[in-house]
Design a protein around this motif. Sequence first.
Motif, PDB file in Angstrom:
ATOM      1  N   LEU A  47       0.786  -1.117  -0.162  1.00  0.00           N
ATOM      2  CA  LEU A  47      -0.105  -0.073   0.032  1.00  0.00           C
ATOM      3  C   LEU A  47       0.964   1.208  -0.024  1.00  0.00           C
ATOM      4  N   VAL A  48       0.518   2.123  -0.891  1.00  0.00           N
ATOM      5  CA  VAL A  48       1.213   3.619  -0.952  1.00  0.00           C
ATOM      6  C   VAL A  48       0.430   4.415  -0.524  1.00  0.00           C
ATOM      7  N   ASP A  49       0.601   5.142   0.609  1.00  0.00           N
ATOM      8  CA  ASP A  49      -0.191   6.217   1.228  1.00  0.00           C
ATOM      9  C   ASP A  49      -0.104   7.491   0.439  1.00  0.00           C
ATOM     10  N   LEU A  50      -0.956   8.034  -0.017  1.00  0.00           N
ATOM     11  CA  LEU A  50      -0.759   9.393  -0.803  1.00  0.00           C
ATOM     12  C   LEU A  50      -1.203  10.496   0.062  1.00  0.00           C
ATOM     13  N   ASN A  51      -1.606  10.515   1.383  1.00  0.00           N
ATOM     14  CA  ASN A  51      -2.201  11.417   2.163  1.00  0.00           C
ATOM     15  C   ASN A  51      -0.897  12.369   2.609  1.00  0.00           C
ATOM     16  N   PRO A  52       0.110  12.145   2.828  1.00  0.00           N
ATOM     17  CA  PRO A  52       1.568  12.886   2.991  1.00  0.00           C
ATOM     18  C   PRO A  52       1.635  13.885   1.971  1.00  0.00           C
ATOM     19  N   LEU A  53       1.268  13.612   0.634  1.00  0.00           N
ATOM     20  CA  LEU A  53       1.538  14.548  -0.445  1.00  0.00           C
ATOM     21  C   LEU A  53       0.599  15.877  -0.371  1.00  0.00           C
ATOM     22  N   GLY A  54      -0.442  15.794   0.390  1.00  0.00           N
ATOM     23  CA  GLY A  54      -1.283  17.003   0.695  1.00  0.00           C
ATOM     24  C   GLY A  54      -0.478  18.055   1.514  1.00  0.00           C
ATOM     25  N   ASP A  55       0.534  17.582   2.229  1.00  0.00           N
ATOM     26  CA  ASP A  55       1.213  18.478   3.010  1.00  0.00           C
ATOM     27  C   ASP A  55       2.129  19.148   2.191  1.00  0.00           C
ATOM     28  N   THR A  56       2.963  18.329   1.419  1.00  0.00           N
ATOM     29  CA  THR A  56       4.240  18.916   0.372  1.00  0.00           C
ATOM     30  C   THR A  56       3.501  19.842  -0.674  1.00  0.00           C
ATOM     31  N   ASP A  57       2.121  19.510  -1.135  1.00  0.00           N
ATOM     32  CA  ASP A  57       1.546  20.209  -2.260  1.00  0.00           C
ATOM     33  C   ASP A  57       0.238  20.626  -1.989  1.00  0.00           C
ATOM     34  N   ALA A  58      -0.285  21.637  -1.402  1.00  0.00           N
ATOM     35  CA  ALA A  58      -1.426  21.900  -0.979  1.00  0.00           C
ATOM     36  C   ALA A  58      -2.547  21.658  -1.904  1.00  0.00           C
ATOM     37  N   SER A  59      -2.109  22.039  -3.121  1.00  0.00           N
ATOM     38  CA  SER A  59      -3.153  21.957  -4.200  1.00  0.00           C
ATOM     39  C   SER A  59      -3.727  20.635  -4.474  1.00  0.00           C
ATOM     40  N   LEU A  60      -3.202  19.825  -4.058  1.00  0.00           N
ATOM     41  CA  LEU A  60      -3.607  18.274  -4.243  1.00  0.00           C
ATOM     42  C   LEU A  60      -4.911  17.936  -3.252  1.00  0.00           C
TER      43      LEU A  60
END
Length: 257
Positions: A47-60
């Motif tokens: 499983l690859v958790d995508l949630n941390p990407l919202g912290d590095t790129d708020a537009s996501l």
Amino acid sequence: MRPFDYTAAASLDDAIRAGARPATRFIAGGTNLVDLMKLDVETPAHLVDLNPLGDTDASLAKVEQLPSGGLRIGALARMSDVAWEPNVKEHYPVLSQALLLAASGQLRNMASMAGNLLQRTRCPYFRDTATPCNKREPGSGCSALQGYNRSHAILGTSPHCIATHPSDPAVALVALGATIRVRGAGAERTIPLTEFHVLPGAHPERETVLRAGEVITAIDVPALPFARRSLYLKVRDRASYAFALASAAVAVDVTNG
């Protein structure tokens, strides 16, 4: 539940590389995938958790207005946040209504917009590993054809599958002419939502046109003045937390009265 490896994505490129591995699934809200893992319908090894990407790129994870006047909805934006976003409520009420009529409040608070479009059918035979299902196990047969199929499809079916897609927002987004922005290895592409999902045909296990490792980054909705006069209609067995027996997204455009 079977053992699996877990990775929190550090960047979009890392997620794309990890997602290309065999038996890998992306996870955001987890409101559909985790259920299917508990039922042994989905058995990812990684499983690859995508949630941390919202912290590095708020537009996501938010809704932004485009220079064209349309909206860009981040893939990780939660359904409840999008439903109550002022621009969505005012300019695209059909989408706000579709979101609020989907699932329960608790699920809407967790579920991501991209995840909603990628959720899998609620066909009871798909979710029951003791019964044949071509979508779950290609070539095993379709139990719904001669079984309980009151909530199944009438149009767009095949001799191999009559299951429906359960998303309410997808109906509204198709009516609004939405497009999906997707990132893969070294490339980005845009897919009209009308071309994103695949009819069952002879391969009901193929549900979208996504390639291995591709990640949805956003949903773009064009500027549509007539969308202010729009409505989502949903027929279901009970007043809340039920999937549609039938639904429609409608809008009215008036010319010369």
